[in-house]
Structure formats: C-alpha cells, structure tokens
Design an enzyme around this catalytic site. Structure first.
Site, PDB file in Angstrom:
ATOM      1  CG  HIS A 106      -0.660   0.231   2.154  1.00 58.71           C
ATOM      2  ND1 HIS A 106      -0.310  -0.458   3.492  1.00 58.71           N
ATOM      3  CD2 HIS A 106      -0.483   1.619   3.244  1.00 58.71           C
ATOM      4  CE1 HIS A 106      -0.352  -0.094   5.060  1.00 58.71           C
ATOM      5  NE2 HIS A 106      -0.442   1.016   4.110  1.00 58.71           N
ATOM      6  CG  ASN A 238      -7.787   0.049   5.770  1.00 57.29           C
ATOM      7  OD1 ASN A 238      -6.350  -0.661   6.698  1.00 57.29           O
ATOM      8  ND2 ASN A 238      -7.364   0.937   5.361  1.00 57.29           N
ATOM      9  CG  ASP A 247       0.195  -4.042   3.034  1.00 54.06           C
ATOM     10  OD1 ASP A 247       0.979  -3.428   1.711  1.00 54.06           O
ATOM     11  OD2 ASP A 247      -0.889  -3.194   3.577  1.00 54.06           O
ATOM     12  CG  ASN A 353      -5.531   4.181   5.368  1.00 58.54           C
ATOM     13  OD1 ASN A 353      -6.252   2.504   6.083  1.00 58.54           O
ATOM     14  ND2 ASN A 353      -5.171   4.860   5.561  1.00 58.54           N
ATOM     15  N   GLY A 682       2.103   6.228   9.058  1.00 60.28           N
ATOM     16  CA  GLY A 682       3.642   6.376   9.094  1.00 60.28           C
ATOM     17  C   GLY A 682       4.106   5.024   8.925  1.00 60.28           C
ATOM     18  CG  ASN A 683       4.457   2.865  13.009  1.00 58.99           C
ATOM     19  OD1 ASN A 683       4.798   3.235  14.171  1.00 58.99           O
ATOM     20  ND2 ASN A 683       6.196   3.045  13.119  1.00 58.99           N
ATOM     21  CB  SER A 684       2.546   1.932   5.843  1.00 60.01           C
ATOM     22  OG  SER A 684       1.083   1.823   6.775  1.00 60.01           O
ATOM     23  CG  PHE A 700       0.124  -4.779   6.982  1.00 57.64           C
ATOM     24  CD1 PHE A 700       0.614  -5.557   7.360  1.00 57.64           C
ATOM     25  CD2 PHE A 700      -1.503  -4.147   6.511  1.00 57.64           C
ATOM     26  CE1 PHE A 700      -0.844  -6.913   7.601  1.00 57.64           C
ATOM     27  CE2 PHE A 700      -2.354  -5.372   6.364  1.00 57.64           C
ATOM     28  CZ  PHE A 700      -1.875  -6.532   7.093  1.00 57.64           C
ATOM     29  CG  ASP A 701      -4.266  -2.099   9.551  1.00 63.10           C
ATOM     30  OD1 ASP A 701      -4.225  -1.083   9.662  1.00 63.10           O
ATOM     31  OD2 ASP A 701      -5.072  -2.545   8.578  1.00 63.10           O
TER      32      ASP A 701
HETATM   33  N1  ASP Z   1      -3.060   1.044   8.112  1.00 63.14           N
HETATM   34  C1  ASP Z   1      -2.245   1.892   8.331  1.00 63.14           C
HETATM   35  C2  ASP Z   1      -1.910   3.505   7.437  1.00 63.14           C
HETATM   36  O1  ASP Z   1      -0.671   3.629   6.599  1.00 63.14           O
HETATM   37  C3  ASP Z   1      -1.042   1.710   9.477  1.00 63.14           C
HETATM   38  C4  ASP Z   1      -2.080   2.676  10.703  1.00 63.14           C
HETATM   39  O2  ASP Z   1      -2.452   3.637  11.054  1.00 63.14           O
HETATM   40  O3  ASP Z   1      -1.197   1.562  11.612  1.00 63.14           O
HETATM   41  O4  ASP Z   1      -2.639   4.181   7.708  1.00 63.14           O
END
Ligand code: ASP
Length: 749
Positions: A106, A238, A247, A353, A682-684, A700-701
């Site tokens: 993503h 998501n 991902d 998102n 941002g940690n993605s 990723f999430d």
């Molecule tokens: N998937 C999320 C994002 O890119 C990562 C997160 O929010 O922990 O917003």
C-alpha cells in the site's frame, strides 16, 4: 557539515535546561522521571534508546532482545536503525547491500499505479523484474527515500534565551522566528550535496532536533504482488484482524555512478547502504519479542479534553463524511471506464484508509471513554495546580491560557478545512493556487518563505505536476472539485464569512451540479491541461499569473486573500501554542509524576523504535484472537470477487499445498501476525525485527480496537498487524519465480 554525535540524552536535556529557559519542560521531565513501566508502550527516538533505564533493557534482554542501544544507533551514522528509511509518509528498510528495499504494497500503491497502463496493469497482475534492467522508475510518494545519518539537539538555537524567538513580542513574530531559525539550520545542513535536512519539533515545540538525511531520488520497482494479494481484503479488512493481506513490495534505490544521490537515470547504480537488515526465513512464535523501527506520523497522547472533543466530534466525523462522499464520486466514475478506475485507484485507496481510520477513531474514543477520562484528568490537574505554588505562575495558569488559544483556533474551522482540501486537491485549481502561492512567496528572501515554497521545494512541486498528468481525469476531478466548492460555500456562509470569490464565480447558494457545469466550461478553455503550462506556472511571477485569462488562474487569484488570511491565522495560533503548550505539558507532567508513565515524545514523522511481543488479544467479551494467520485463511476468505479475489496462480499453488520450505511442518504458509507494538500511520512498511535484529515481517496496520491508540497505548488492545516475510518469500519463489530476488535476500542456497 559535520553533525555532532549526540551525548547521552539525559545530559543533553540538562544542558538544554541550563542554557535555555525554554528547556524548562524537559528538565521538569527529568526531575520527575517516574519509575519505568515494563510495558511495550513507547515510540523511542533512536538517541533516547541509550537513556532507557537499565532494568528495562534487562527485561528486554530476558525476552530475547540481543541488541544493545548502540547496535541499534551509534550516534555516528551507524547502527541497524539507519537501515530504516523514510518513504514519504511510509517506512521502508534496506534488506541487501545492493540498495534493495522492502515496504508495504500500500506504500508503493501509487508508484505501481503510475507505472501501469490498462495493457500493462501491474496493479492487477503484479510486477516482477527478472533482472536489474527490468526495474522501473517509481513515481509519486515512493519516488524518494531518506536515510537518516545523524540527529542533533538544536533547541537552544531555536528557542533558547539568545534566540530570535525569545526576543519576539507577538505570536506571529514568535512563529516566524522559530520558522526562520529552522530554515537557517536546514540551509546550513543542506550545503552538502545530496543531503536533505529537517528540524523537527518534539514535545509540541519544547525541543527541536535536526535530522540530517541523505535523500535518494532514483527509486525503482523490483517486485510487487498482484493487488489480489497485496491489497487482499481491501477496505473491508482494513484495520481488522484476522488479516490475510500480503502487504509487501520490494524497491531498489539507485545513485549516480559516482555514488551521489541523483534523479532517475539509466546509468545510475544501486545504492550501497551503510547498514542493511538480514531477512530471516525462520519466522516468529507466540510470545517472541520483536522491534519495529519506523517513521510514525502523529500521535495525540497529551491533549486537554477540549482538544479530544474537537477530534471526536468535529475532525473525525467531518473527515469520515467528506472522504465517503469523495469516494462515492470517484467510484461511480471508475465503474464507467476501467482506464478511469486505474487512474483513480490510489486516490480512492487513500481516501478509504482515511475514512475507515476516522470511523475507528470515533468508535474507539467512545468505547474507551477517552473524553470522560480526559475531563477528569483536567479537573484533577486544575486542583493540583491550585496547591502547587512551587510551579511557575505561567505553568499554573497554562490550562486556561491553552483553552483560550484553542477557542480561537476553532473559529471558522469548517471553512478552513474545506479550503485546505481545495488547496491540496489534485486538479487544475489546486495547481493554479500552488503556483500563485509560490510566486508570491518568491518575492521574499528564500529563508522567509513559507515552508514548502522555498527553492529547495520546487523540484517536488514539478514532480507533482508530472504525476498529475498521469493520474488526472478532468471529468472526475471536476466533479470532486464541485463537491468541495459546494461544501466550502455552505460552511463559510454558515460561519458568517462567505467566500466572495466563489459567490462571484458560481453564484450564491450554488449546488454541486451547477458548479460542475461552470467548471466544465473552465475545462474547455484552460491551458492548465497542458503539463508544460503547469510547470511554467510554478516558476512564473505573480503579476503574469494574476493577469492571466485562464479561468483557474483567475479563480486562484480571487481566492488568494482567503488563503492568506487562513495562513496568517495558523501562524498566529502556532506562535501562541509554541508558548502555551510547553507550559501545559510541564503542568501535566508535574501532575502525572509518580504515575509510572514512560516518557517518550509524541510521534512526529521522525525515526522511532517500538519494542513488542507476538501476542493475541480479546476484542470483546468471550472473543479471543490468536495472533497468527496462514494461507489456509486466505482460501477461507476467497470469494472470487474483489476485494477477496485470490489470483488464479496463487490459488493453484495454495490449493496444491505447494508450500516449499516456507511453511512449518504440517502447516500452511504463514501470512500475518499480531504484535503489541506502539505504532501509527507512517509506520506502514516498518520492518519487524526479531531479537537478533533480523527481519521477520513488515508492520502494515493496526486492529480496529487500536485505531484510537493514537490517543493512548493500552496493553489489552494495542495490537499492530504484520505480514509474515515468509509469505513474501513463498510468493517470490513458488508463485512468481523471482529467483534473483530470493538469492539477493537469502544468499544462494
Ligand atoms: N495501515 C495504516 C496506515 O497506513 C498503518 C496504521 O495506521 O497503523 O494508515
């Protein structure tokens, strides 16, 4: 410029305090530093790792973290964390000495889309470079990576007693003084070729750190799975668990043959990073300790109740509604034409998102009673401050002072929100506004221009225009703009300050359909459809832009005073907050002293490390989630229809049980796992490392119950979602035959 290696965090904090009255908050933090909590809360800046108390390190070692603070960050541009890089709003990491990077699908989605055509649709089919020569240029957000090489505390220079900030007498002047000093520091730092620097505020501007980064501008796509793997589950899954999304995407950074950062060019060679992360094919077990390094964007851990309320009842609902409306517009147009669907795919994904995230935040804030809790904390802190006369008066009165600023900030916020969307919007009007702001700013000396409009930013602005050429569908952009104009007009009229430029152009109380009709007439004559003209506009002077007959340039000129007024107000509020927020934080910390809370600054887009364990959780009564998923679950979810359509080649291998070396005996290929890391947007793409510092997955999430984790970490529900790297390795080997990639990652076997 040579950046001083950082001394121990504690010593630096003390020296900041002695040298600058502005560092008072930090000293207060030190004096009041409570016993550390042995929990996985905290997004640690690399130079703060050395200051984590010994018993916490001992506990981490007991859990299997074999690296020391110095192994992770040595303060001299080395250490494993320097392999973790910023990918414009996402994170990536080097996984080979040849500049190979891994991130989320993503995060590379825009680049994959921009490289695709309906005939060569890498989004649908995936992309595999058989050799280096096949790797294609990444455009959009994934087109640059920044490698952090050093950080330096510059608080004293930005806001110490001798600073321009200390001498400033108005809120506006304070804001401008800080911005000016930040830009001066950046300009000095960037004297060296290929270096891109940023001065980041920590603790809401109580402290500033210079981040010195090497910016690599030639990034190429190496391997991306089909969307049916990389985005499996789409928006429906998501922020959910159980999760089965592959991902991941591999990129490569290139430099000039002389080893210098350079724009895309055929003769460029792979970048050789100072540190890179080994990929482990061995996976993780429940309970294993891991580390997640990355660039978390924003957390909101230290707010007063009125600020929480503003997020919960204004910002998130507004974002959710607006994004949902825009998605409906783009979706409807995409359904009419696959070529349009491809061009708007990335925009829909990011709006989706944001929309899901906003709903998750609202639900989480309510469920966790955050507002109620914060109200109680505010009241208790008020009572505490009444009796703690040893604190400076400015600290004791900071809650009221903060509320006064926030009340002014809330005035006219709907109008500002929608105008902001229009300004950032990707369409001809957004382009015309950006060109005019740039032209007006260029009248000032470079160091006095607004951030984003200096000479150093021109290159990016040009890139945006070029990317726009590849993704813009005028008929769709027009519909979206008409919607935003209608909303802006309604909001500004309701707030008692109608926007003249819109009223005069579209008529009072115009609805989206009428506005769209007028915009269609604009589109018929505008010269901005031609990329060349948009690029020229970015370097044109204000006068010709203002005198232009182009309807979008005319509208931009008529709107400019509104944007100027908003910007001025933002600066004044910003200046006021630079004074009052550090005082308020100091009051909060004094009040919280002894409550055992770990001390780490809110996320601010800078490099951090989070410690975590592989762990399931219970989302609600009588439901328990185990922390790992496999290909078997992918098959369970498969519906043959998006977003649960598994590509045929994957189905075939999965159904045949052709797992190779990637599945533990008697099991299926691992796909996802949960950890209790402290992460956010941002940690993605963040590498998830085992105790030895080897890559076992990619964050990723987060789970649904943790979307509102931005407001606070919680041992029971703070869970982040990782893709198991073995899924990527299985895909590369068994499904896509990406042999060269496997050899590069794991060596010849
Ligand atoms: N998937 C999320 C994002 O890119 C990562 C997160 O929010 O922990 O917003």
């Amino acid at each position: 410029m040579r950046v001083r290696p950082s001394a121990s965090f504690a010593i630096r904090l003390q020296s900041v305090f002695r040298l600058s009255g502005a560092g008072a908050l930090l000293a207060a933090l030190l004096q009041l530093a409570p016993a550390p909590l042995l929990a996985d809360e905290g997004e640690w800046p690399p130079e703060q790792l050395a200051a984590i108390p010994k018993d916490r390190w001992a506990e981490l070692k007991g859990r299997g973290i074999a690296l020391s603070a110095k192994d992770l960050w040595d303060g001299q541009g080395g250490g494993l964390m320097t392999a973790v890089v910023d990918l414009g709003g996402c994170t990536a990491s080097f996984v080979s000495p040849e500049g190979l990077l891994v991130t989320n699908h993503h995060c590379a989605f825009g680049a994959i889309q921009l490289a695709s055509t309906p005939e060569k649709n890498y989004l649908a089919d995936g992309f595999v470079a058989k050799g280096r020569a096949d790797e294609v240029e990444a455009r959009g957000g994934a087109s640059r990576v920044s490698v952090l090489t050093a950080t330096e505390d510059v608080t004293v220079r930005v806001r110490g007693p001798e600073s321009a900030f200390a001498r400033a007498r108005t809120d506006l002047a304070r804001y401008e003084a800080v911005e000016r000093t930040r830009k001066e520091i950046v300009a000095e730092c960037e004297k060296e070729e290929g270096v891109r620097c940023v001065v980041s505020p920590f603790w809401d501007g109580s402290e500033y750190r210079l981040m010195r980064r090497i910016e690599l501008r030639d990034v190429r796509l190496v391997y991306a799975p089909p969307r049916g793997v990389g985005d499996f589950g789409g928006e429906e899954d998501n922020f959910r668990w159980p999760r089965h999304t592959g991902d991941f995407t591999f990129l490569r950074a290139y430099v000039s043959p002389q080893g210098k950062p350079a724009p895309f060019a055929k003769e460029n060679v792979p970048y050789r990073p100072k540190s890179w992360i080994r990929v482990s094919p061995d996976g993780v077990k429940d309970g294993d300790a891991v580390m997640i390094g990355g660039y978390p964007g924003r957390t909101l851990r230290h707010l007063s109740a009125s600020a929480v309320e503003s997020w919960e009842s204004w910002q998130f609902p507004l974002r959710s509604r607006t994004n949902a409306d825009l998605i409906a517009i783009l979706d409807a147009e995409g359904k009419k034409d696959p070529a349009v669907a491809l061009k708007v795919a990335s925009q829909i994904k990011s709006l989706g998102n944001g929309e899901t995230n906003a709903r998750g935040q609202i639900e989480g804030l309510r469920r966790n009673g955050v507002l109620e809790r914060t109200r109680k904390e505010d009241a208790a802190m008020g009572a505490f401050l009444l009796t703690h006369l040893e604190l400076p008066i400015t600290v004791r009165t900071s809650p009221a002072a903060l509320e006064a600023v926030l009340a002014v900030q809330r005035q006219g916020r709907d109008r500002a929100y929608f105008l902001g969307l229009i300004e950032r919007g990707s369409g001809y009007l957004g382009s015309a506004i950006s060109a005019l702001i740039r032209a007006d700013e260029r009248k000032k000396p470079d160091l006095e221009r607004d951030a984003g409009y200096q000479d150093r930013d021109l290159d990016r602005a040009k890139q945006r225009e070029k990317d726009l050429t590849r993704s813009l569908v005028p008929g769709v952009a027009r519909k979206a703009l008409a919607y935003m104009v209608e909303k802006t007009m309604a909001a500004s009229t309701a707030e008692g300050e109608p926007i003249r430029a819109f009223v005069e152009t579209f008529g009072a109380e115009s609805r989206a359909a009428e506005i769209e009709e007028k915009l269609a007439a604009f589109d018929a004559v505008t010269l901005l459809a031609d990329e060349k003209n948009r690029l020229q506009g970015l370097e044109a002077a204000s006068e010709p832009l203002r005198a232009s007959d182009d309807p979008y340039r005319k509208l931009a000129a008529a709107l400019k005073p509104d944007f100027d007024a908003i910007r001025r107000k933002e600066k004044e509020i910003g200046g006021a907050l630079l004074v009052v927020r550090p005082r308020w934080l100091r009051a909060r910390r004094a009040f919280e002293a002894g409550q055992g809370k770990p001390l780490y600054p809110d996320a601010n887009g800078t490099l951090r490390l989070s410690f975590a364990s592989v762990k399931g959780y219970s989302p609600r009564e009588a439901v328990t989630y185990t922390p790992r998923t496999t290909l078997a679950g992918v098959l369970e979810k498969e519906r043959g229809k998006e977003p649960f359509a598994v590509p045929a080649k994957v189905l075939e291998k999965a159904r045949a049980g052709d797992f190779g070396r990637w599945a533990p005996a008697g099991q299926s290929v691992p796909v996802g796992f949960l950890t209790d890391g402290d992460t956010t947007g941002g940690n993605s793409g963040s590498p998830t490392l085992n105790g030895k510092g080897e890559l076992v997955g990619l964050n990723f999430d987060r789970v649904w119950e943790n979307v509102a984790g931005d407001f606070g970490w919680n041992a029971d529900r703070s869970r982040n979602v990782n893709v198991d790297i073995r899924y990527a390795l299985w895909m590369a080997e068994k499904v896509d035959g990406a042999e060269a990639l496997l050899t590069e990652l794991l060596g010849a076997r």
